[in-house]
Design a protein around this motif. Structure first.
Motif, PDB file in Angstrom:
ATOM      1  N   PRO A 121      74.567  22.850 -53.448  1.00 20.17           N
ATOM      2  CA  PRO A 121      73.901  23.106 -54.734  1.00 20.17           C
ATOM      3  C   PRO A 121      72.733  24.077 -54.625  1.00 20.17           C
ATOM      4  N   THR A 122      72.762  25.121 -55.453  1.00 15.05           N
ATOM      5  CA  THR A 122      71.709  26.134 -55.492  1.00 15.05           C
ATOM      6  C   THR A 122      71.753  26.788 -56.866  1.00 15.05           C
ATOM      7  N   ALA A 123      70.732  27.597 -57.176  1.00 16.50           N
ATOM      8  CA  ALA A 123      70.689  28.276 -58.473  1.00 16.50           C
ATOM      9  C   ALA A 123      71.821  29.292 -58.579  1.00 16.50           C
ATOM     10  N   LYS A 124      72.360  29.466 -59.813  1.00 16.08           N
ATOM     11  CA  LYS A 124      73.357  30.514 -60.047  1.00 16.08           C
ATOM     12  C   LYS A 124      72.713  31.869 -59.803  1.00 16.08           C
ATOM     13  N   LEU A 168      63.716  23.165 -50.643  1.00 21.48           N
ATOM     14  CA  LEU A 168      64.435  22.486 -51.715  1.00 21.48           C
ATOM     15  C   LEU A 168      63.604  22.380 -52.988  1.00 21.48           C
ATOM     16  N   ILE A 169      64.282  22.137 -54.101  1.00 18.87           N
ATOM     17  CA  ILE A 169      63.625  21.807 -55.354  1.00 18.87           C
ATOM     18  C   ILE A 169      64.334  20.597 -55.942  1.00 18.87           C
ATOM     19  N   LYS A 170      63.545  19.640 -56.409  1.00 19.58           N
ATOM     20  CA  LYS A 170      64.077  18.437 -57.039  1.00 19.58           C
ATOM     21  C   LYS A 170      64.088  18.665 -58.543  1.00 19.58           C
ATOM     22  N   VAL A 171      65.276  18.768 -59.105  1.00 23.54           N
ATOM     23  CA  VAL A 171      65.454  18.988 -60.547  1.00 23.54           C
ATOM     24  C   VAL A 171      66.003  17.686 -61.123  1.00 23.54           C
ATOM     25  N   PRO A 227      68.819  17.391 -55.739  1.00 21.51           N
ATOM     26  CA  PRO A 227      68.273  18.437 -54.869  1.00 21.51           C
ATOM     27  C   PRO A 227      69.076  19.738 -54.964  1.00 21.51           C
ATOM     28  N   TYR A 228      68.374  20.856 -54.982  1.00 20.90           N
ATOM     29  CA  TYR A 228      68.981  22.189 -54.920  1.00 20.90           C
ATOM     30  C   TYR A 228      68.272  22.983 -53.817  1.00 20.90           C
ATOM     31  N   VAL A 229      69.023  23.869 -53.169  1.00 22.37           N
ATOM     32  CA  VAL A 229      68.439  24.734 -52.138  1.00 22.37           C
ATOM     33  C   VAL A 229      67.841  25.970 -52.803  1.00 22.37           C
ATOM     34  N   ILE A 230      66.554  26.201 -52.566  1.00 23.08           N
ATOM     35  CA  ILE A 230      65.914  27.451 -52.982  1.00 23.08           C
ATOM     36  C   ILE A 230      66.139  28.504 -51.906  1.00 23.08           C
ATOM     37  N   GLU A 231      65.944  28.093 -50.654  1.00 19.04           N
ATOM     38  CA  GLU A 231      66.107  29.037 -49.539  1.00 19.04           C
ATOM     39  C   GLU A 231      66.323  28.265 -48.248  1.00 19.04           C
ATOM     40  N   TYR A 232      66.921  28.948 -47.282  1.00 21.14           N
ATOM     41  CA  TYR A 232      66.975  28.490 -45.900  1.00 21.14           C
ATOM     42  C   TYR A 232      65.952  29.287 -45.088  1.00 21.14           C
ATOM     43  N   ALA A 262      72.786  34.043 -47.457  1.00 16.76           N
ATOM     44  CA  ALA A 262      72.561  32.606 -47.607  1.00 16.76           C
ATOM     45  C   ALA A 262      73.239  32.076 -48.867  1.00 16.76           C
ATOM     46  N   LYS A 263      73.123  32.829 -49.983  1.00 16.25           N
ATOM     47  CA  LYS A 263      73.728  32.372 -51.233  1.00 16.25           C
ATOM     48  C   LYS A 263      75.263  32.339 -51.114  1.00 16.25           C
ATOM     49  N   ALA A 264      75.830  33.335 -50.465  1.00 15.24           N
ATOM     50  CA  ALA A 264      77.285  33.368 -50.278  1.00 15.24           C
ATOM     51  C   ALA A 264      77.739  32.200 -49.392  1.00 15.24           C
ATOM     52  N   PHE A 265      76.935  31.894 -48.364  1.00 14.78           N
ATOM     53  CA  PHE A 265      77.234  30.755 -47.484  1.00 14.78           C
ATOM     54  C   PHE A 265      77.224  29.455 -48.297  1.00 14.78           C
TER      55      PHE A 265
END
Length: 429
Positions: A120-123, A278-281, A285-290, A110-113
Motif C-alpha cells: 500500500p502506497t499513494a497513487k 510510513l503514514i497512518k491513514v 499503514p501506507y508507505v511514503i518512502e523506503y 521504489a513505487k514500481a517495486f
C-alpha cells in the motif's frame, strides 16, 4: 573482530556506542567519524565515497566487517565494489547492493517495486523531459494538495507539497526543465496526498528473513509545534504511542513481509537495514518512502532500546541466519532532542566551542554527537545538526523532558533546539 563503520553523524555515533559494547568488537574504526565516535573507537580520515581509500584501509587493517551508515555510498554501489574484489568479497558487509539501494535512490523504482508486490502506497505517475507536456496537464488537473518528489537523492529536500495547481505546475517545470534539485529531479514522481500521521519502522534483513526493531517518530520541522522549514530531524521518540499492536500487525503483514519477499523473489542482494517511512491513514499503514539505512535522529532512540548484541545481529545478517534471532527490546520509552547551529537549515557558521560536555551525564541519559570535530581538548561545532541528548523515561514525553534538562547545561554560540519534542503525547489533565 575488526570492524569499520562508515559515516559521521548522530546515527553513526549511536551505532558506534552500541557496537563498542559488543563482545565481538576489537577494534572499531569509524570513517570519517566525529568527536563523539572518537570516544567509542578510532576515527579514520576517509570519506564515505572514497571507495579506493576504504578498500586500501580494509586490506591494510584486515577488516572483517563493514557497516555503512549513510545512503550515498550504498546508492553509489559500495557493496558491489566489495563483492567484485576477491580481497574484499569475504568481508561481512552490512548494507544492500546498488540495486537494493535503489529503493531509496530512486522514488520511481521504489513505487514500481511497491506496485509489483501490492504494497500500500499513494497513487502516482512519473514524468521526465520526454513526457513533460503530458505531466503539465496531469499536474494542472490533479486534486489538491499534490505531492511532487524528485526521483533521486536530494539531501531530504526533494519533496514538495503544493496547495494550488498553479504552484504545482510551476514547481514541476522548475524540477524537470530548470533542474531545481539537479540530476535528482530529471524524473519527477507525482503523488496523491495522504492525510495522516507519520512514523518510521525499521527492519534488519539478511535477504531471506528479517527482525523488526523498535519503531520511532521524528520531528522534521525547525519550529515549535511542527512549523517552519524541514530539517534532517530535530528530535525523535520511541515507541510511538499510536502504533498499537493491531496497527503494527498490519504493518508487518501488508508492508514488511511483502517487501522482504519481493527482494527475495527478484533476487536483489540485500543484507542490511530497511527503513519504512510510513503514514497512518485512519488505521491503515501506507508507505511514503523506503530508505536503505537507519534514520537520523531515529537511530538515537531505536538503538538505545535494543538489548541485543548489535554485532551479533550483523553476523547473523551476513551469514543469513537472522531467522534464528529474537529481538529483545528495553521497555523504557526514549526521546532525543537535537541541538543545531544558528541559521540551520539555511546558512550557518561552524567552529564554535561546545561548553558543558565534560559535565557528568545523568543516569538514563546520553549525548550523541552529529556535526562535531576535535581541536585539541576542545569540541567544536562542525555541521548544521550538532549533537543530541537521548534519555529514557516513564513515557516518551517524560523522556523528552529529561533530555531537555541536560540539554540546558550545554552551550555553543547560536545553539538552538526545540523544547516541544513529544508535545502531542504530553499528559492531559
Amino acid at each position: 573482530m575488526k570492524i569499520l563503520l562508515l559515516g559521521s553523524g548522530g546515527r553513526e555515533h549511536a551505532l558506534a556506542w552500541k557496537i563498542n559494547q559488543s563482545v565481538w568488537t576489537n577494534p572499531l574504526y569509524i570513517a570519517p567519524g566525529n568527536a563523539g565516535t572518537g570516544l567509542c573507537g578510532i576515527n579514520v580520515p576517509i570519506q564515505v565515497n572514497d571507495f579506493e581509500g576504504i578498500s586500501a584501509f580494509c586490506k591494510k587493517e584486515k577488516i572483517e566487517m563493514v557497516i555503512v551508515g549513510p545512503e550515498e555510498p550504498l546508492v553509489n554501489g559500495l557493496y558491489d565494489f566489495f563483492k567484485a574484489d576477491p580481497e574484499l568479497a569475504d568481508i561481512y558487509f552490512i548494507g544492500p547492493s546498488k540495486e537494493g539501494a535503489q529503493l531509496e535512490g530512486s522514488k520511481a523504482y521504489a513505487k514500481a517495486f511497491m506496485d509489483r508486490h501490492n504494497i500500500p502506497t499513494a497513487k502516482y505517475r512519473e514524468f521526465n523531459a520526454s513526457n513533460f507536456e503530458e505531466g503539465v496537464k496531469y499536474v494542472a488537473e490533479h486534486p489538491l494538495p499534490i505531492v511532487l518528489k524528485a526521483d533521486g537523492l536530494a539531501a531530504g529536500k526533494g519533496v514538495l507539497i503544493c496547495h494550488s495547481n498553479v504552484e504545482a505546475v510551476s514547481e514541476f517545470e522548475l524540477m524537470i526543465q530548470q533542474s531545481k534539485f539537479g540530476e535528482a529531479s530529471k524524473t519527477v514522481v507525482v503523488e496523491e496526498f495522504l492525510d495522516g500521521i507519520e512514523l518510521s519502522v525499521f527492519a534488519l534483513t539478511d535477504g531471506k528473513d528479517y527482525v523488526i526493531l523498535p519503531e520511532a517518530k521524528d520531528y522534521k520541522r525547525i519550529g515549535e509545534g511542527d512549523t517552519g522549514l524541514n530539517t534532517g530531524g530535530m528530535g525523535a521518540v520511541s515507541p510511538v504511542p499510536f502504533a498499537t499492536p493491531g496497527f503494527m500487525f498490519k504493518v508487518e503483514e501488508k508492508i514488511i513481509k511483502p517487501t522482504i519477499n519481493g527482494l527475495k523473489q527478484e533476487n536483489i542482494d540485500y543484507k542490511g537495514f530497511v527503513f519504512f517511512g510510513l503514514i497512518k491513514v485512519g488505521n491503515e499503514p501506507y508507505v511514503i518512502e523506503y530508505n536503505c539505512r537507519m534514520g537520523d535522529p531515529e537511530t538515537e532512540v531505536v538503538i538505545p532500546r535494543l538489548e541485543n548484541d548489535l554485532v551479533g545481529l550483523f553476523v547473523a545478517t551476513a551469514k543469513q541466519e537472522l531467522g534464528e534471532m529474537k529481538i529483545n527490546i528495553d521497555r523504557r520509552p526514549a526521546a532525543t532532542v537535537m541541538a543545531v547551529s544558528g541559521g540551520y537549515p539555511g546558512n550557518y557558521e561552524k567552529g564554535f566551542e561546545i561548553q558543558g560536555l565534560k559535565r557528568a551525564v545523568p543516569e538514563g541519559s546520553m549525548v550523541f554527537h552529529a556535526g562535531t570535530s576535535n581541536q585539541g581538548d576542545a569540541v567544536l561545532t562542525n555541521g548544521g545538526r550538532v549533537l543530541c541528548v537521548t534519555s529514557y523515561g516513564a513515557s516518551v514525553h517524560d523522556a523528552a523532558q529529561k533530555s531537555l534538562d541536560f540539554m540546558d547545561r550545554i552551550f555553543f554560540e547560536g545553539m538552538y533546539y526545540r523544547s516541544d519534542i513529544a508535545y502531542e503525547f504530553a499528559p492531559k489533565f
